[in-house]
Design a protein around this motif. Structure first.
Motif, PDB file in Angstrom:
ATOM      1  N   ASP A   6      82.432 -39.612  25.612  1.00 32.03           N
ATOM      2  CA  ASP A   6      80.981 -39.395  25.489  1.00 32.03           C
ATOM      3  C   ASP A   6      80.415 -40.176  24.312  1.00 32.03           C
ATOM      4  O   ASP A   6      79.347 -40.794  24.418  1.00 32.03           O
ATOM      5  N   MET A   7      81.115 -40.160  23.186  1.00 30.63           N
ATOM      6  CA  MET A   7      80.639 -40.864  22.002  1.00 30.63           C
ATOM      7  C   MET A   7      80.627 -42.380  22.225  1.00 30.63           C
ATOM      8  O   MET A   7      79.716 -43.082  21.767  1.00 30.63           O
ATOM      9  N   LEU A   8      81.612 -42.887  22.942  1.00 28.17           N
ATOM     10  CA  LEU A   8      81.713 -44.336  23.144  1.00 28.17           C
ATOM     11  C   LEU A   8      80.542 -44.882  23.966  1.00 28.17           C
ATOM     12  O   LEU A   8      80.245 -46.082  23.900  1.00 28.17           O
ATOM     13  N   ASP A   9      79.888 -44.016  24.733  1.00 29.43           N
ATOM     14  CA  ASP A   9      78.695 -44.457  25.462  1.00 29.43           C
ATOM     15  C   ASP A   9      77.552 -44.806  24.515  1.00 29.43           C
ATOM     16  O   ASP A   9      76.619 -45.518  24.888  1.00 29.43           O
ATOM     17  N   LYS A  10      77.631 -44.305  23.265  1.00 28.61           N
ATOM     18  CA  LYS A  10      76.531 -44.463  22.319  1.00 28.61           C
ATOM     19  C   LYS A  10      76.817 -45.465  21.219  1.00 28.61           C
ATOM     20  O   LYS A  10      75.964 -45.709  20.366  1.00 28.61           O
ATOM     21  N   VAL A  11      78.030 -46.031  21.219  1.00 23.86           N
ATOM     22  CA  VAL A  11      78.393 -46.941  20.130  1.00 23.86           C
ATOM     23  C   VAL A  11      78.985 -48.229  20.685  1.00 23.86           C
ATOM     24  O   VAL A  11      79.650 -48.219  21.733  1.00 23.86           O
ATOM     25  N   PRO A  12      78.763 -49.364  20.014  1.00 23.64           N
ATOM     26  CA  PRO A  12      79.437 -50.598  20.429  1.00 23.64           C
ATOM     27  C   PRO A  12      80.932 -50.454  20.183  1.00 23.64           C
ATOM     28  O   PRO A  12      81.356 -49.890  19.171  1.00 23.64           O
ATOM     29  N   HIS A  13      81.735 -50.951  21.116  1.00 25.73           N
ATOM     30  CA  HIS A  13      83.184 -50.798  20.963  1.00 25.73           C
ATOM     31  C   HIS A  13      83.914 -51.838  21.798  1.00 25.73           C
ATOM     32  O   HIS A  13      83.346 -52.459  22.696  1.00 25.73           O
ATOM     33  N   LYS A  14      85.197 -52.008  21.496  1.00 24.50           N
ATOM     34  CA  LYS A  14      86.081 -52.891  22.261  1.00 24.50           C
ATOM     35  C   LYS A  14      87.233 -52.045  22.779  1.00 24.50           C
ATOM     36  O   LYS A  14      87.898 -51.343  22.007  1.00 24.50           O
ATOM     37  N   ASP A  15      87.485 -52.114  24.088  1.00 27.21           N
ATOM     38  CA  ASP A  15      88.588 -51.357  24.662  1.00 27.21           C
ATOM     39  C   ASP A  15      89.917 -52.043  24.362  1.00 27.21           C
ATOM     40  O   ASP A  15      90.028 -53.272  24.440  1.00 27.21           O
ATOM     41  N   MET A  16      90.927 -51.224  24.024  1.00 31.29           N
ATOM     42  CA  MET A  16      92.289 -51.707  23.792  1.00 31.29           C
ATOM     43  C   MET A  16      93.241 -50.740  24.498  1.00 31.29           C
ATOM     44  O   MET A  16      93.663 -49.742  23.924  1.00 31.29           O
ATOM     45  N   GLU A  17      93.521 -51.021  25.777  1.00 25.48           N
ATOM     46  CA  GLU A  17      94.331 -50.136  26.611  1.00 25.48           C
ATOM     47  C   GLU A  17      93.711 -48.733  26.587  1.00 25.48           C
ATOM     48  O   GLU A  17      92.576 -48.567  26.997  1.00 25.48           O
ATOM     49  N   ASP A  18      94.435 -47.715  26.069  1.00 22.86           N
ATOM     50  CA  ASP A  18      93.873 -46.363  26.072  1.00 22.86           C
ATOM     51  C   ASP A  18      93.158 -46.044  24.764  1.00 22.86           C
ATOM     52  O   ASP A  18      92.797 -44.896  24.507  1.00 22.86           O
ATOM     53  N   MET A  19      92.948 -47.066  23.921  1.00 25.65           N
ATOM     54  CA  MET A  19      92.245 -46.894  22.658  1.00 25.65           C
ATOM     55  C   MET A  19      90.937 -47.690  22.683  1.00 25.65           C
ATOM     56  O   MET A  19      90.679 -48.470  23.603  1.00 25.65           O
ATOM     57  N   ALA A  20      90.118 -47.477  21.673  1.00 25.42           N
ATOM     58  CA  ALA A  20      88.871 -48.237  21.539  1.00 25.42           C
ATOM     59  C   ALA A  20      88.634 -48.543  20.066  1.00 25.42           C
ATOM     60  O   ALA A  20      88.890 -47.708  19.197  1.00 25.42           O
ATOM     61  N   VAL A  21      88.157 -49.753  19.802  1.00 24.08           N
ATOM     62  CA  VAL A  21      87.799 -50.161  18.445  1.00 24.08           C
ATOM     63  C   VAL A  21      86.316 -49.870  18.245  1.00 24.08           C
ATOM     64  O   VAL A  21      85.480 -50.322  19.033  1.00 24.08           O
ATOM     65  N   VAL A  22      85.996 -49.102  17.206  1.00 18.39           N
ATOM     66  CA  VAL A  22      84.597 -48.854  16.840  1.00 18.39           C
ATOM     67  C   VAL A  22      84.376 -49.396  15.438  1.00 18.39           C
ATOM     68  O   VAL A  22      85.317 -49.819  14.761  1.00 18.39           O
ATOM     69  N   TYR A  23      83.141 -49.390  14.991  1.00 19.47           N
ATOM     70  CA  TYR A  23      82.789 -50.067  13.744  1.00 19.47           C
ATOM     71  C   TYR A  23      82.049 -49.114  12.806  1.00 19.47           C
ATOM     72  O   TYR A  23      81.274 -48.259  13.239  1.00 19.47           O
ATOM     73  N   ARG A  24      82.306 -49.290  11.527  1.00 20.25           N
ATOM     74  CA  ARG A  24      81.634 -48.492  10.503  1.00 20.25           C
ATOM     75  C   ARG A  24      81.182 -49.398   9.364  1.00 20.25           C
ATOM     76  O   ARG A  24      81.805 -50.424   9.098  1.00 20.25           O
ATOM     77  N   PHE A  25      80.118 -48.979   8.687  1.00 14.55           N
ATOM     78  CA  PHE A  25      79.723 -49.595   7.424  1.00 14.55           C
ATOM     79  C   PHE A  25      80.302 -48.741   6.308  1.00 14.55           C
ATOM     80  O   PHE A  25      80.030 -47.534   6.238  1.00 14.55           O
ATOM     81  N   GLU A  26      81.106 -49.341   5.448  1.00 13.13           N
ATOM     82  CA  GLU A  26      81.704 -48.614   4.330  1.00 13.13           C
ATOM     83  C   GLU A  26      80.743 -48.674   3.146  1.00 13.13           C
ATOM     84  O   GLU A  26      80.579 -49.715   2.511  1.00 13.13           O
ATOM     85  N   LEU A  27      80.122 -47.528   2.827  1.00 15.16           N
ATOM     86  CA  LEU A  27      79.134 -47.470   1.763  1.00 15.16           C
ATOM     87  C   LEU A  27      79.774 -47.317   0.395  1.00 15.16           C
ATOM     88  O   LEU A  27      79.265 -47.809  -0.607  1.00 15.16           O
ATOM     89  N   ASP A  28      80.898 -46.600   0.360  1.00 18.68           N
ATOM     90  CA  ASP A  28      81.554 -46.339  -0.918  1.00 18.68           C
ATOM     91  C   ASP A  28      83.009 -45.990  -0.651  1.00 18.68           C
ATOM     92  O   ASP A  28      83.347 -45.435   0.396  1.00 18.68           O
ATOM     93  N   SER A  29      83.879 -46.312  -1.591  1.00 18.65           N
ATOM     94  CA  SER A  29      85.292 -45.977  -1.467  1.00 18.65           C
ATOM     95  C   SER A  29      85.856 -45.740  -2.862  1.00 18.65           C
ATOM     96  O   SER A  29      85.691 -46.570  -3.749  1.00 18.65           O
ATOM     97  N   ASN A  30      86.490 -44.570  -3.049  1.00 19.39           N
ATOM     98  CA  ASN A  30      87.105 -44.249  -4.336  1.00 19.39           C
ATOM     99  C   ASN A  30      88.290 -43.318  -4.103  1.00 19.39           C
ATOM    100  O   ASN A  30      88.698 -43.102  -2.949  1.00 19.39           O
ATOM    101  N   ASP A  31      88.835 -42.776  -5.170  1.00 26.05           N
ATOM    102  CA  ASP A  31      90.019 -41.932  -5.047  1.00 26.05           C
ATOM    103  C   ASP A  31      89.757 -40.657  -4.249  1.00 26.05           C
ATOM    104  O   ASP A  31      90.696 -40.026  -3.747  1.00 26.05           O
ATOM    105  N   ASP A  32      88.489 -40.253  -4.133  1.00 23.98           N
ATOM    106  CA  ASP A  32      88.152 -39.034  -3.396  1.00 23.98           C
ATOM    107  C   ASP A  32      87.963 -39.287  -1.904  1.00 23.98           C
ATOM    108  O   ASP A  32      87.821 -38.346  -1.129  1.00 23.98           O
ATOM    109  N   GLY A  33      87.925 -40.553  -1.498  1.00 22.41           N
ATOM    110  CA  GLY A  33      87.760 -40.874  -0.089  1.00 22.41           C
ATOM    111  C   GLY A  33      86.729 -41.956   0.142  1.00 22.41           C
ATOM    112  O   GLY A  33      86.354 -42.684  -0.778  1.00 22.41           O
ATOM    113  N   ARG A  34      86.297 -42.055   1.396  1.00 22.69           N
ATOM    114  CA  ARG A  34      85.318 -43.067   1.779  1.00 22.69           C
ATOM    115  C   ARG A  34      84.034 -42.426   2.276  1.00 22.69           C
ATOM    116  O   ARG A  34      84.066 -41.359   2.876  1.00 22.69           O
TER     117      ARG A  34
END
Length: 263
Positions: A118-146
């Protein structure tokens, strides 16, 4: 009380405790759709801000049902919200629609195509067999996470960028922001146990005399968050072949890592 009653009372009490603490905020209830999960959330946004904190009300209701006193559940939620406010990255909302500013923050993530249909219908993605590549913008990354923003069809339409251009830029930027890290299973086990590799032998665990004799390798990214996206990297297969010493195959592990087994 049932979940609907809890939701209504919980929202009012959390808002009141925040007000008592001098925090003026807007509170709304909505469904948050994320990769691999969705949940009913309370979104709390400080006055004058465009960025809020989502609280998973289903988890707090579960704690209440499991015997945690209601007042403690409310207090815990308020602590989570206050912590979220304190640790929020500074977000330039205008920049989120400016692709020229955002494209250098592009990273890739691999998810289950079936579980996220359902989510993949709303986001650009590339199919890879039974997986899908989706994209994110990384706003911040530190020791506590992203802190990231999932790229949606609506967002790239607003930005005026095609899915093809998005993928090409992500292929270039993601390995720079989150390079592939491949480690032998022996090294991974030592890290998990907080010891040196040499100490494993003294604990009765097998340690290959030659690192090239490893039976399995673990591949991820430096912070080990959503590291399975590396299988979409252009040079990953070459890196894996070099580390495995030739032919190999990949075993499914999780969204955070992949296993490489020399053939």
């Amino acid at each position: 009380m049932d979940f609907n009653e809890f939701k209504e009372q919980f929202t009012e009490d959390v808002k009141q405790e925040l007000a008592d603490a001098g925090i003026d905020a807007k509170v709304s209830i909505n469904t948050v759709e994320k990769m691999n999960e969705s949940y009913e959330a309370m979104t709390v946004t400080p006055e004058g801000s465009n960025v809020g904190v989502n609280v998973n009300m289903e988890k707090f209701f579960e704690a209440y049902e499991n015997g945690t006193p209601y007042e403690d559940v409310v207090d815990k939620a308020v602590n989570v919200i206050e912590g979220g406010f304190a640790n929020q990255p500074t977000v330039d909302v205008a920049a989120l629609t400016d692709y020229d500013q955002m494209k250098d923050k592009l990273i890739m993530e691999v998810v289950s195509a079936e579980a996220n249909a359902d989510m993949l219908d709303k986001v650009p993605h590339k199919d890879m067999e039974d997986m899908a590549v989706v994209y994110r913008f990384e706003l911040d990354s530190n020791d506590d996470g992203r802190a990231t923003v999932l790229v949606t069809n609506q967002l790239i339409e607003t930005m005026g960028v095609t899915p093809e251009q998005l993928h090409a830029d992500a292929m270039e930027n993601s390995p720079e922001l989150n390079p592939a890290v491949i480690k032998g299973m022996t090294e991974v086990m030592a890290e998990m146990m907080g010891v040196d590799v040499e100490d494993l032998a003294g604990m009765g665990m097998p340690v290959p005399e030659n690192p090239a004799d490893e039976q399995m390798y673990v591949a991820s990214v430096p912070d080990k968050v959503h590291g399975a996206g590396i299988i979409a990297y252009q040079n990953f297969m070459d890196q894996a072949a070099e580390r495995a010493g030739g032919d190999f195959y990949i075993l499914p592990s999780s969204i955070h890592e992949v296993l490489i087994v020399p053939d």
